[in-house]
Design an enzyme around this catalytic site. Structure first.
Site, PDB file in Angstrom:
ATOM      1  N   GLY A   1       0.813  -1.212   0.000  1.00 19.57           N
ATOM      2  CA  GLY A   1       0.000   0.000   0.000  1.00 19.57           C
ATOM      3  C   GLY A   1       0.842   1.256   0.000  1.00 19.57           C
ATOM      4  N   GLN A   2       2.160   1.096   0.114  1.00 19.07           N
ATOM      5  CA  GLN A   2       3.043   2.269   0.104  1.00 19.07           C
ATOM      6  C   GLN A   2       3.146   2.856  -1.285  1.00 19.07           C
ATOM      7  OE1 GLN A   2       3.856  -0.841   0.641  1.00 19.07           O
ATOM      8  NE2 GLN A   2       5.189  -1.125   2.383  1.00 19.07           N
ATOM      9  N   GLY A   3       2.823   2.053  -2.299  1.00 16.44           N
ATOM     10  CA  GLY A   3       2.906   2.556  -3.662  1.00 16.44           C
ATOM     11  C   GLY A   3       4.121   2.051  -4.405  1.00 16.44           C
TER      12      GLY A   3
ATOM     13  N   ALA B   1      11.844  -2.784   6.634  1.00 17.64           N
ATOM     14  CA  ALA B   1      13.078  -2.039   6.920  1.00 17.64           C
ATOM     15  C   ALA B   1      13.289  -0.876   5.943  1.00 17.64           C
ATOM     16  CB  ALA B   1      14.299  -2.970   6.909  1.00 17.64           C
TER      17      ALA B   1
ATOM     18  N   ARG C   1      13.165  -0.711   2.864  1.00 10.55           N
ATOM     19  CA  ARG C   1      14.132  -1.098   1.849  1.00 10.55           C
ATOM     20  C   ARG C   1      13.559  -1.198   0.437  1.00 10.55           C
ATOM     21  NH1 ARG C   1      13.997  -6.074   0.148  1.00 10.55           N
ATOM     22  NH2 ARG C   1      16.198  -6.534  -0.074  1.00 10.55           N
TER      23      ARG C   1
ATOM     24  N   THR D   1      11.920   0.684  -1.986  1.00  8.39           N
ATOM     25  CA  THR D   1      12.291   1.601  -3.062  1.00  8.39           C
ATOM     26  C   THR D   1      13.777   1.499  -3.369  1.00  8.39           C
ATOM     27  OG1 THR D   1      10.525   3.145  -2.558  1.00  8.39           O
ATOM     28  CG2 THR D   1      12.437   4.046  -3.689  1.00  8.39           C
TER      29      THR D   1
ATOM     30  N   GLY E   1       9.788   4.689   4.424  1.00 14.02           N
ATOM     31  CA  GLY E   1       8.628   3.938   4.910  1.00 14.02           C
ATOM     32  C   GLY E   1       8.543   3.798   6.413  1.00 14.02           C
ATOM     33  N   GLU E   2       9.367   2.913   6.965  1.00 16.91           N
ATOM     34  CA  GLU E   2       9.249   2.600   8.380  1.00 16.91           C
ATOM     35  C   GLU E   2       9.820   3.711   9.243  1.00 16.91           C
ATOM     36  OE1 GLU E   2      10.349  -1.549   9.140  1.00 16.91           O
ATOM     37  OE2 GLU E   2      11.341  -0.821  10.925  1.00 16.91           O
TER      38      GLU E   2
END
Ligand code: FES
Ligand code: FES
Lengths: 334, 160
Positions: A47-49, A87, A89, A91, A291-292
């Site tokens: 869902g991050q894209g 983590a 990672r 992208t 992200g995280e």
């Protein structure tokens, strides 16, 4: 008994990816007969894209519009290997692998175009709109559609490429313990303002102001979306969420959404997000992992703000009213 | 176990099925009829992901027995787009980046639709109130609140 205000600051360095047994991701890119491009990955979009970003990276590298790229993340059994989406990672690792694969595919594409146009492949460039042109003589051109048809049906070439990105495992030096656990760090700083009711122990986060340094924002709107959600999640971790409220004792551990506390739309802090772009040296087009990491700095910032407000240092998460009241009681007893 | 017949309209078309007595509307929609837009987040009424509209009212399909829906008119998110044109709420969710994993989105859109059907120009507090039965893990809610306010503005401009 009163409502007390406090303000807290925290800053973090956050490594992109991890350093267990080495951190690899692979990608494959190939063209369809009509000159669209497939990116095949085992990396998963939660869902991050990630699919959108990988399509952008592939399109940018090959020199076609993004809508000519389809990303297939369908199956970890059959796709090229990826360590996973965690983590921060995705992208960085998959993006680098896609660039390598897309470069190789682009090279074949240019070679086929060169044969069709009877020029050298090194004299060709793409216009980003789906055409290949002779540098300095743009009237001499061929569409990528026609190049793909030629490769498939005339020249017998596969317009495809393989990509592999590996951060090798870093071992600590025996003497000093020095090591390089990560090659790429994102950074963030948060200032949180809270109100603490010293009678009930309740904390209200009034404002949270975040600055994130995330390398190049490859898709600024999606980065912002990720950071807004992450900032909220950080506050949620700081004040609400746990499955083990009396760890290691399992008593009162939530087992479902009835008992697992998360703030709802009525509990939002006024949130500000600022993005600083400092392209990373080894990231795909300068990206780092947002992200995280974006859900981290709010936690120490809120803890510091609580300390500022009522003078007690809560070092166990989440910072519940009960923990604050116990700490205030202990403080009064001393 | 004896099957029971159910008959209702789903997004304007007639549906008739034989189901096991006690089947929830959520399971009937997803597993029998094949409309997977309502999501099963908790199956106990606490997350809102399964929200649907039954005879104009917002309902949790995980707590609704399918056999109580005989003759009802049911709307789900998959029925909102008309002829390939997205509903203003769907459009607004896209435009404001109000969805990430998307698991909460159909339930959020159902809750927002019922709000806007009754209150075309809601205040921010009214939007928050209307969404407060729905959990989202990803967005931090603010983009969703903005999506609903954006859709309300778009509606009132179209009406004007
Ligand atoms: S699945 Fe119905 S409320 Fe969660
Ligand atoms: S977008 Fe993932 S739960 Fe809301």
């Amino acid at each position: 008994m009163a409502i007390r205000r406090g303000r807290g600051v925290a800053a973090i360095n956050y490594p992109t990816g991890m350093n267990l047994g080495g951190d690899p991701t692979q990608a494959l890119v190939h063209s369809t007969p009509t000159g669209n491009f497939m990116v095949t990955l085992s990396s998963v979009d939660l869902g991050q894209g990630m699919k959108q970003i990988m399509a952008q990276i592939c399109a940018e590298t090959i020199g076609v519009p993004t809508d000519r790229v389809v990303v297939d993340t369908a199956d970890t059994d059959t796709g090229p290997h990826c360590m996973g989406t965690f983590a921060s990672r995705g992208t960085h690792r998959a993006g680098n692998a896609v660039i390598q694969a897309a470069r190789e595919a682009r090279q074949v594409m240019l070679e086929v175009a060169a044969e069709e146009l009877e020029v050298n492949a090194s004299d060709l460039e793409t216009d980003g709109q789906g055409n290949i042109l002779v540098k300095g003589a743009p009237q001499k051109s061929i569409s990528i559609f026609d190049v793909a048809l030629s490769a498939h049906f005339k020249r017998g070439r596969s317009i495809s490429g393989r990509g592999m990105f590996l951060i090798p495992r870093s071992y600590p030096e025996k003497e000093t313990g020095a090591m390089k656990p990560s090659t790429c760090y994102a950074h963030a700083c948060t200032v949180a303002e809270v109100e603490v009711d010293d009678e009930t122990g309740e904390v209200t986060v009034l404002t949270v102001k975040n600055v994130f340094e995330i390398g190049r924002a490859l898709n600024p709107k999606m980065v912002e979306q990720q950071l807004v959600g992450g900032s909220w999640m950080g506050i949620s971790h700081a004040l609400y969420e746990t499955t083990e409220p009396y760890y290691p004792n399992r008593d009162h551990g939530g087992t479902d959404f009835n008992q697992y506390l998360m703030p709802g739309p009525g509990d939002l802090a006024q949130t500000e997000i600022i993005v600083l772009e400092r392209p990373s040296a080894d990231g795909p087009y300068g990206a780092k992992g947002p992200g995280e990491m974006c859900a981290n700095p709010q936690i120490p910032a809120v803890a510091n703000a609580v300390f500022d407000a009522v003078g007690v240092r809560i070092d166990t998460l989440p910072i519940t009213p009960e923990r604050i009241l116990r700490a205030l009681k202990a403080q009064a007893a001393n | 176990m004896a099957k029971v017949p159910v008959q209702f309209t789903l997004n304007g078309s007639e549906k008739a099925e034989f189901i096991d007595s006690g089947t929830t509307l959520l399971n009937a929609l997803r597993d029998k009829i094949g409309d997977t837009s309502p999501k099963g987040g908790c199956h106990q009424g606490t997350c809102g992901a399964c929200s649907v509209i039954i005879d104009g009212e917002l309902r949790l399909s995980c707590l609704t027995l399918a056999e109580t829906c005989n003759g009802a008119a049911i709307t789900t998110t998959s029925g909102l787009a008309e002829g390939g044109v997205l509903h203003p709420l769907q459009r607004a969710f896209l435009d404001t980046f109000a969805t990430q994993c998307g698991f909460c989105t159909p339930g959020m859109i159902m809750a927002a639709k019922v709000l806007l059907d009754h209150t075309p120009n809601p205040s921010r507090d009214e939007v928050v109130e209307a969404l407060s039965g729905n959990i989202c893990r990803c967005t931090g809610y603010e983009p969703i609140i903005q999506a609903v306010l954006t859709a309300a503005r778009a509606n009132s401009q179209n009406a004007a």
